[in-house]
Design a protein around this motif. Structure first.
Motif, PDB file in Angstrom:
ATOM      1  N   PRO B 247       0.774  -1.248   0.000  1.00  0.00           N
ATOM      2  CA  PRO B 247       0.000   0.000   0.000  1.00  0.00           C
ATOM      3  C   PRO B 247       0.804   1.296   0.000  1.00  0.00           C
ATOM      4  CG  PRO B 247      -0.488  -1.336   1.983  1.00  0.00           C
ATOM      5  CD  PRO B 247       0.435  -2.133   1.132  1.00  0.00           C
ATOM      6  N   GLY B 248       1.989   1.309   0.613  1.00  0.00           N
ATOM      7  CA  GLY B 248       2.777   2.542   0.618  1.00  0.00           C
ATOM      8  C   GLY B 248       3.199   2.938  -0.782  1.00  0.00           C
ATOM      9  N   SER B 249       3.803   2.008  -1.490  1.00  0.00           N
ATOM     10  CA  SER B 249       4.252   2.318  -2.846  1.00  0.00           C
ATOM     11  C   SER B 249       3.070   2.383  -3.818  1.00  0.00           C
ATOM     12  CB  SER B 249       5.301   1.310  -3.325  1.00  0.00           C
ATOM     13  OG  SER B 249       4.921   0.002  -3.009  1.00  0.00           O
ATOM     14  N   ARG B 251       0.157   3.749  -3.218  1.00  0.00           N
ATOM     15  CA  ARG B 251      -0.380   5.106  -3.153  1.00  0.00           C
ATOM     16  C   ARG B 251       0.417   6.068  -4.033  1.00  0.00           C
ATOM     17  NH1 ARG B 251      -1.368   8.672   2.236  1.00  0.00           N
ATOM     18  NH2 ARG B 251      -1.375  10.722   1.297  1.00  0.00           N
ATOM     19  N   VAL B 252       1.727   5.961  -3.961  1.00  0.00           N
ATOM     20  CA  VAL B 252       2.588   6.813  -4.770  1.00  0.00           C
ATOM     21  C   VAL B 252       2.346   6.539  -6.257  1.00  0.00           C
ATOM     22  CG1 VAL B 252       5.003   7.278  -5.359  1.00  0.00           C
ATOM     23  CG2 VAL B 252       4.334   6.983  -2.951  1.00  0.00           C
TER      24      VAL B 252
END
Lengths: 273, 273, 273
Positions: B247-249, B251-252
């Motif tokens: 999810p972190g990458s 979103r980017v």
């Protein structure tokens, strides 16, 4: 508790978290809104930022845990914290206190002192905040006036005070820093994982307190919930630090790591302090 | 509407959005502040988070569209929603409702029920929220009490209710999930693009409602605006899922995809459900 | 001031920032909460978002600088700005004004006009906002009614007005855009670094104003603080634009660049306009 038992326990609680998706109500500071929600979603929990006095007490009955964070405090937020923690007690919902900025202003101190009377299951802060909370509880006359929201005490200084606070509040106290300490008033656990970059990304401490709410929401006891959340979080920090060396990319890698971390990562990497 | 016509329409509206940079006023929840603003900027719109009762009605006259989101509801926000939607009607500014957490508390229900009387052009929510809104409108006596802000109904269950709600409110209703459905009360469109990771990043639903405001702000009708926004968004999700698996990458990559997506991506990837 | 002297000064102030970690109190808009805190942490400062009227004036005495931002304005925020800037003056804490949305509504105009009387050390906005502030100060009868929070004037148009405003307020005025201008009312400095992608990430302007607070917090004069902050920020934008070509990844690269930028980057890249 030995290293291997802690690693096994944390792996099991991580599995429970991902299986149960516990609903965690957060009354948290505005800086942490985004990252704390994303921490909980990545780890497998279901965050709900519900913070109006008009609805907080009604909502908390459905929550598996409640998290209260005094950063960016406001009068309506303080009121919501009061009625939500009262309802949480009535309905048997465990709650966690993150006393951001305790010691910093009269308003924070008054609010935190009131919240202590609501019997949190866990208190998590940096060393300065834990010192300030202990002072508010009348446990120390040491001046503990942090400069802002940063820590100015070394974690090692705070151990005795954390134990006193845990005994006084009948709760778990965690003071996080280069080494994290966790105590139930008797035992002390020291965790040495984690990366200094975690202090260069805003609100990661608030996210950790959210994660304690999530592990607590799986139904385990507060000590197990706290040590597992801190273990998972710090090892996710280690994983992220292997992929990123500056705070923008570290934040991204950290959220990814919370999503990807597995029991094997924990058992191979856990280091006690 | 067939697949190719929908793809062409969405590509055209995307072009209009990037050419016009419509000003979209948002009274949105605090968790979504960052990501919703970034979604709109990446897609080409000009977001303005203006949410005080003192200035919302004055500002809305200049906006191409207004977006109302009931997450992290507060009394001042509810008041701002009331006066802003009233002014929007007076000045002919179309507005979109995202009934976050409808069904969750009395406060949300009362607020959402009041907003329904202000005639939104579009209502977008997850299946649980759409069910709850229909119940508030008196259209169903089914219990629709979502656990939090997550969906507990399958999208397919909600189709009949969404149609009823659209006819009742004379508006477009979109219920998003694994398959998104969009209806004007008669036709139903089902979109099958998108990635499960979109549910692991906070407030992406709120961002989508913002994007509906943006497409609506280009001057097209509400049905075209809604189906185009959902199409663009879900295909950006597909593009992001090819570059990121956590999810972190994600979103980017998703924000990047909204900036980079072009009509060819849409026409080659669109899948109806 | 010539290019090399400016580069040397900015490098020195960057070093001071990282050595001193100045505590910067921000009463900033809700959209910027996350990114502004992360900008300050990455650059080396210690941000504290403390914005309740109940505690803002007490807290400001400990701060090295105060930053006021009128985005997402609310009545309690306006009250906090009033009492905090009053306390800042009493205690000699320099403060910076970011008049987001000035000219957009009566509420913003009234609030900004009140704040001007509190003698900010620096005012930073986009060209439209600086034009609107000058109008509020009675310095121009030009209509300067921005559409929203975006700029509609070219930076070059605003130079004469910025000089007038700086002389009137006895402060530094910075109007940022494709070329940034900075003036103390006499000298004008033009900076040509930076990337258009900076306008596609929300609240990067707010983050810049935060960074001015941070450089001011190192104890240098307001002109030096402002030109150094703008220099560091724009060159971090150049560095980020070499690594990312869309706004999601640009934001990550930009935060990384603020953490990694060094005096050599500044001296090799600085371009005056």
């Amino acid at each position: 508790m030995d290293r291997d038992a802690l690693a096994t326990e944390a792996g099991n609680i991580l599995g429970a978290l991902r299986a149960q998706h516990p609903l965690v109500q957060m009354i948290t500071n505005l800086v942490s809104m985004d990252v704390a929600a994303n921490v909980l979603l990545a780890a497998g929990a279901s965050p709900a930022m519900v913070h109006a006095p008009e609805e907080s007490p009604e909502f908390v009955r459905k929550a598996a845990a409640l998290v209260i964070n005094t950063g960016t405090l406001s009068a309506p937020a303080a009121q919501a914290m009061d009625v939500a923690t009262s309802a949480a007690r009535t309905h048997g919902v465990p709650w966690v206190l993150d006393p951001v900025g305790a010691g910093g202003t009269t308003f924070r101190n008054t609010t935190v002192a009131g919240l202590l009377r609501r019997r949190p299951a866990v208190i998590r802060g940096n060393a300065s905040e834990i010192m300030a909370v202990a002072r508010l509880a009348g446990l120390t006359d040491q001046s503990a006036a942090p400069r802002g929201v940063d820590t100015v005490h070394d974690t090692s200084e705070v151990e005795a005070v954390a134990q006193k606070l845990a005994r006084h509040c009948l709760c778990i106290v965690a003071a996080t820093g280069a080494v994290d300490i966790i105590t139930d008033g008797r035992a002390i656990l020291r965790l040495a994982n984690g990366s200094p970059l975690m202090t260069r990304v805003t609100a990661l401490g608030c996210g950790l307190t959210g994660l304690i709410g999530a592990t607590l929401g799986t139904g385990v006891d507060a000590f197990a919930a706290t040590r597992s959340a801190l273990t998972i979080y710090a090892i996710a920090g280690d994983l992220a630090a292997e992929r990123a060396d500056a705070p923008g990319s570290f934040r991204v890698a950290f959220i990814d790591a919370l999503y990807q971390i597995n029991p094997q990562d924990i058992s191979s990497r856990l280091r006690l302090g």
